[in-house]
Design an enzyme around this catalytic site. Structure first.
Site, PDB file in Angstrom:
ATOM      1  CE  LYS A   1      -1.976   1.407   4.215  1.00 35.11           C
ATOM      2  NZ  LYS A   1      -1.555   2.738   4.689  1.00 35.11           N
ATOM      3  CG  ASN A   2       2.110   2.635   3.604  1.00 34.78           C
ATOM      4  OD1 ASN A   2       0.948   3.016   3.346  1.00 34.78           O
ATOM      5  ND2 ASN A   2       2.556   2.317   4.747  1.00 34.78           N
TER       6      ASN A   2
ATOM      7  CB  CYS B   1      -4.662   5.464  10.463  1.00 33.85           C
ATOM      8  SG  CYS B   1      -5.258   4.137   9.460  1.00 33.85           S
TER       9      CYS B   1
ATOM     10  NE  ARG C   1       0.019   9.799  10.455  1.00 32.19           N
ATOM     11  CZ  ARG C   1      -0.520   8.434   9.421  1.00 32.19           C
ATOM     12  NH1 ARG C   1      -1.744   8.237   9.518  1.00 32.19           N
ATOM     13  NH2 ARG C   1       0.494   7.968   8.760  1.00 32.19           N
TER      14      ARG C   1
ATOM     15  CG  ASP D   1       2.761   0.434   9.740  1.00 34.23           C
ATOM     16  OD1 ASP D   1       1.969   1.441  10.157  1.00 34.23           O
ATOM     17  OD2 ASP D   1       4.115   0.793   9.205  1.00 34.23           O
TER      18      ASP D   1
ATOM     19  NE  ARG E   1      -7.626   4.389   5.885  1.00 33.73           N
ATOM     20  CZ  ARG E   1      -7.505   5.343   6.070  1.00 33.73           C
ATOM     21  NH1 ARG E   1      -8.066   6.028   7.207  1.00 33.73           N
ATOM     22  NH2 ARG E   1      -6.536   6.422   5.751  1.00 33.73           N
TER      23      ARG E   1
HETATM   24  N1  EPU Z   1       6.518  13.569  11.575  1.00 34.66           N
HETATM   25  C1  EPU Z   1       6.560  14.833  12.157  1.00 34.66           C
HETATM   26  N2  EPU Z   1       6.549  16.048  10.902  1.00 34.66           N
HETATM   27  C2  EPU Z   1       6.316  15.636   9.669  1.00 34.66           C
HETATM   28  C3  EPU Z   1       6.364  14.317   9.320  1.00 34.66           C
HETATM   29  C4  EPU Z   1       6.305  13.368  10.194  1.00 34.66           C
HETATM   30  O1  EPU Z   1       6.501  15.260  13.039  1.00 34.66           O
HETATM   31  O2  EPU Z   1       6.471  16.604   8.910  1.00 34.66           O
HETATM   32  C5  EPU Z   1       6.499  12.787  12.625  1.00 34.66           C
HETATM   33  C6  EPU Z   1       5.123  11.948  12.585  1.00 34.66           C
HETATM   34  O3  EPU Z   1       4.239  12.507  13.424  1.00 34.66           O
HETATM   35  C7  EPU Z   1       5.522  10.423  13.356  1.00 34.66           C
HETATM   36  C8  EPU Z   1       6.858  10.356  12.841  1.00 34.66           C
HETATM   37  O4  EPU Z   1       7.313  11.705  12.319  1.00 34.66           O
HETATM   38  O5  EPU Z   1       5.544  10.679  14.715  1.00 34.66           O
HETATM   39  C9  EPU Z   1       7.246   9.448  11.600  1.00 34.66           C
HETATM   40  O6  EPU Z   1       6.084   9.727  10.448  1.00 34.66           O
HETATM   41  P1  EPU Z   1       6.488   9.342   9.055  1.00 34.66           P
HETATM   42  O7  EPU Z   1       6.422  10.490   8.214  1.00 34.66           O
HETATM   43  O8  EPU Z   1       7.530   8.352   9.074  1.00 34.66           O
HETATM   44  O9  EPU Z   1       5.030   8.577   8.752  1.00 34.66           O
HETATM   45  P2  EPU Z   1       4.013   8.972   7.687  1.00 34.66           P
HETATM   46  O10 EPU Z   1       4.817   9.161   6.367  1.00 34.66           O
HETATM   47  O11 EPU Z   1       2.857   9.563   7.970  1.00 34.66           O
HETATM   48  C10 EPU Z   1       4.049   6.157   6.835  1.00 34.66           C
HETATM   49  C11 EPU Z   1       2.982   4.993   6.594  1.00 34.66           C
HETATM   50  C12 EPU Z   1       2.392   4.734   7.841  1.00 34.66           C
HETATM   51  C13 EPU Z   1       3.686   4.272   8.612  1.00 34.66           C
HETATM   52  C14 EPU Z   1       4.797   5.214   8.795  1.00 34.66           C
HETATM   53  C15 EPU Z   1       5.861   4.682   9.769  1.00 34.66           C
HETATM   54  C16 EPU Z   1       2.323   5.849   4.532  1.00 34.66           C
HETATM   55  C17 EPU Z   1       1.036   6.452   3.582  1.00 34.66           C
HETATM   56  N3  EPU Z   1       2.148   5.952   5.672  1.00 34.66           N
HETATM   57  O12 EPU Z   1       3.438   7.204   7.220  1.00 34.66           O
HETATM   58  O13 EPU Z   1       1.695   3.642   7.450  1.00 34.66           O
HETATM   59  O14 EPU Z   1       3.302   3.832  10.007  1.00 34.66           O
HETATM   60  O15 EPU Z   1       5.130   5.740   7.507  1.00 34.66           O
HETATM   61  O16 EPU Z   1       6.599   3.747   8.877  1.00 34.66           O
HETATM   62  O17 EPU Z   1       3.194   5.742   3.864  1.00 34.66           O
HETATM   63  C18 EPU Z   1      -0.091   2.188   7.848  1.00 34.66           C
HETATM   64  O18 EPU Z   1       0.452   1.629   6.765  1.00 34.66           O
HETATM   65  O19 EPU Z   1      -0.922   1.727   8.664  1.00 34.66           O
HETATM   66  C19 EPU Z   1       0.449   3.419   8.207  1.00 34.66           C
HETATM   67  C20 EPU Z   1       0.080   4.231   9.120  1.00 34.66           C
END
Ligand code: EPU
Length: 436
Positions: free
Chosen positions: A22-23, A117, A122, A305, A397
């Site tokens: 998915k990601n 989610c 975030r 995850d 999802r």
């Molecule tokens: N964060 C910030 N500021 C930012 C970006 C991130 O503070 O500008 C923080 C987040 O709040 C979090 C941490 O940094 O505490 C890590 O967030 P990250 O940006 O790595 O996560 P994401 O890109 O929002 C993706 C996956 C998630 C997965 C995470 C961690 C997608 C669409 N989502 O989220 O997937 O948990 O990386 O590996 O790629 C899932 O599949 O269930 C899911 C939530």
């Protein structure tokens, strides 16, 4: 709203084919729209988050359609708008990738703050700072990330935390920028590497993906490409953990065992037998798992995850395990639901102390987010009696017909209501053209 009615207690036996990631799909669908031509993507999973991404791209003028073989065709020639609608963007976190795409193609993006989610705060600050460092004026107004530039220019960007989303967005923006961008403290997740391989197939010049320094030499144009995305390591991990909780023997097909190195280590510590082939994993468990401590971490650490499914398994393990969540601030909402089923879990801030019980007992429970849903399904499969998992449509999802895949392994699972992602796909992606 859909309900899974699960009669627990049956071990899982058989074979399951894991779908595409998915990601990865969310990032690569956006990346495909960087080219003025038609890319063909294989192994894209039919998840509702993916459908929403397709709809968002269509809204922007990108043509997306699916052929009879299930391959997704993405043609960025028509990209002509720079504002995805709030209604779609708020549904998924991946909608923020349109900011990188639009800045690269147009120098302008007005993208609603994303959804996704509910697993804690975030932020988008790393994304915004990165775009600014690449030379964009960025502000947040009326719920929109507004970004504009006369032309992005490569630079050195240090990402404060190794964020997956910020790394992806910087890559999308920087591939067409002038000069070289160096991303430091970049995310090393396999999905980031997958994106880099696809972008390079389109003509981008990216080196270092999979390490914490990624170098992107900007090019003036990208070509469409054909690509097959990686299997979903989180779906695979979910099935492995389900075997740990319920017992049985399952062969997973279409996996990259290397992507699951840490979960496999932890599951072996918990007593599971796991054998890896080239693209298979055989998982066997014939006794109650034993407790193991886990701390989530960025790749190659234990994935956040899988934290929720793992706690579900630890709920029926022998002994006490300590599970600490370090990535998201609020990824334990499902714990109260597990307690309804008899789990003995004490929360101390970011840590769950899980005292394994002999048996969980079926109860009505409600899904709060995607992986929480997976955790509740696993607990239900292991429990005595019937569990009603309410809000089961949320699982679509990130899992393609998990009910059918589990039923094929011997799980006793019935569905009330609509969770059919094929149906949603046709509905959600209208007027996305499906070739007949
Ligand atoms: N964060 C910030 N500021 C930012 C970006 C991130 O503070 O500008 C923080 C987040 O709040 C979090 C941490 O940094 O505490 C890590 O967030 P990250 O940006 O790595 O996560 P994401 O890109 O929002 C993706 C996956 C998630 C997965 C995470 C961690 C997608 C669409 N989502 O989220 O997937 O948990 O990386 O590996 O790629 C899932 O599949 O269930 C899911 C939530």
């Amino acid at each position: 709203m859909a309900v899974f009615r699960i009669a627990g207690g049956a071990p899982l036996y058989g074979h399951v084919t894991v779908g595409g990631s998915k990601n990865s799909a969310l990032a690569i669908l956006a990346a495909a729209a960087l080219a003025e031509g038609e890319s063909v993507l294989e192994n894209i999973p039919k998840h509702t988050d993916v459908y929403v991404m397709c709809r968002i791209l269509e809204e922007l003028g990108v043509r997306v359609w699916v052929d009879q073989k299930g391959r997704f065709h993405v043609d960025g020639r028509g990209l002509s708008r720079y504002t995805p609608s709030y209604d779609l963007a708020r549904r998924i976190r991946g909608s923020i990738y349109t900011a990188g795409l639009l800045l690269a193609r147009f120098g302008r993006a007005e993208v609603p703050l994303p959804g996704g989610c509910a697993i804690g705060s975030r932020g988008v600050d790393f994304h915004i700072k990165g775009f600014q460092q690449l030379g964009a004026d960025v502000s947040i107004e009326h719920g929109l990330i507004k970004a504009e530039t006369a032309g992005l220019v490569g630079t050195k960007i240090y990402i404060n935390r190794a964020s997956v989303g910020a790394t992806v967005n910087m890559m999308l923006a920087a591939v067409l920028a002038k000069g070289t961008t160096v991303l430091e403290n970049a995310a090393k997740e396999p999905e980031v590497v997958d994106l880099a391989i696809f972008l390079n197939a389109m003509g981008a010049k990216i080196r270092g993906a999979g390490t914490d320094v990624i170098k992107i030499q900007g090019v003036s144009k990208l070509q469409p490409a054909e690509y097959s995305i990686i299997p979903d390591r989180l779906e695979a991990g979910t099935f492995m953990i389900a075997v740990g909780a319920c017992g049985g023997e399952v062969t997973l097909h279409n996996v990259v065992p290397e992507h699951l190195r840490t979960p496999v280590i932890k599951l072996k510590e918990a007593g599971l037998h796991i054998e890896a082939g080239d693209s298979e994993l055989v998982v066997r468990s014939h006794k109650r798992p034993v407790s193991v401590d886990v701390e989530t971490a960025v790749y190659p650490g234990f994935p956040t995850d899988l934290q929720q499914p793992f706690v579900a398994m630890m709920s029926v393990a022998e002994g006490t395990s300590v599970v600490r969540e370090t990535i998201f601030t609020d990824r334990f909402r499902y714990v109260d639901e597990l307690r309804r089923m008899g789990a003995d879990i004490k929360m101390e801030q970011d840590t769950a102390i899980v005292r394994g019980v002999q048996r969980l007992t079926g109860a009505p429970v409600e899904v709060s987010d995607l992986r929480a849903g997976a955790a509740l399904v696993i607990a239900a499969l292991a429990a005595d009696g019937e569990t009603r998992v309410e809000g089961a449509e949320v699982l679509s999802r990130g899992y393609e017909r998990i009910d059918q895949k589990l039923a094929a392994l011997g799980a006793r699972i019935a569905v009330e209501g609509e969770i059919d992602s094929d149906g949603l796909f046709a509905e959600l992606c209208h007027p996305m053209r499906v070739e007949t």
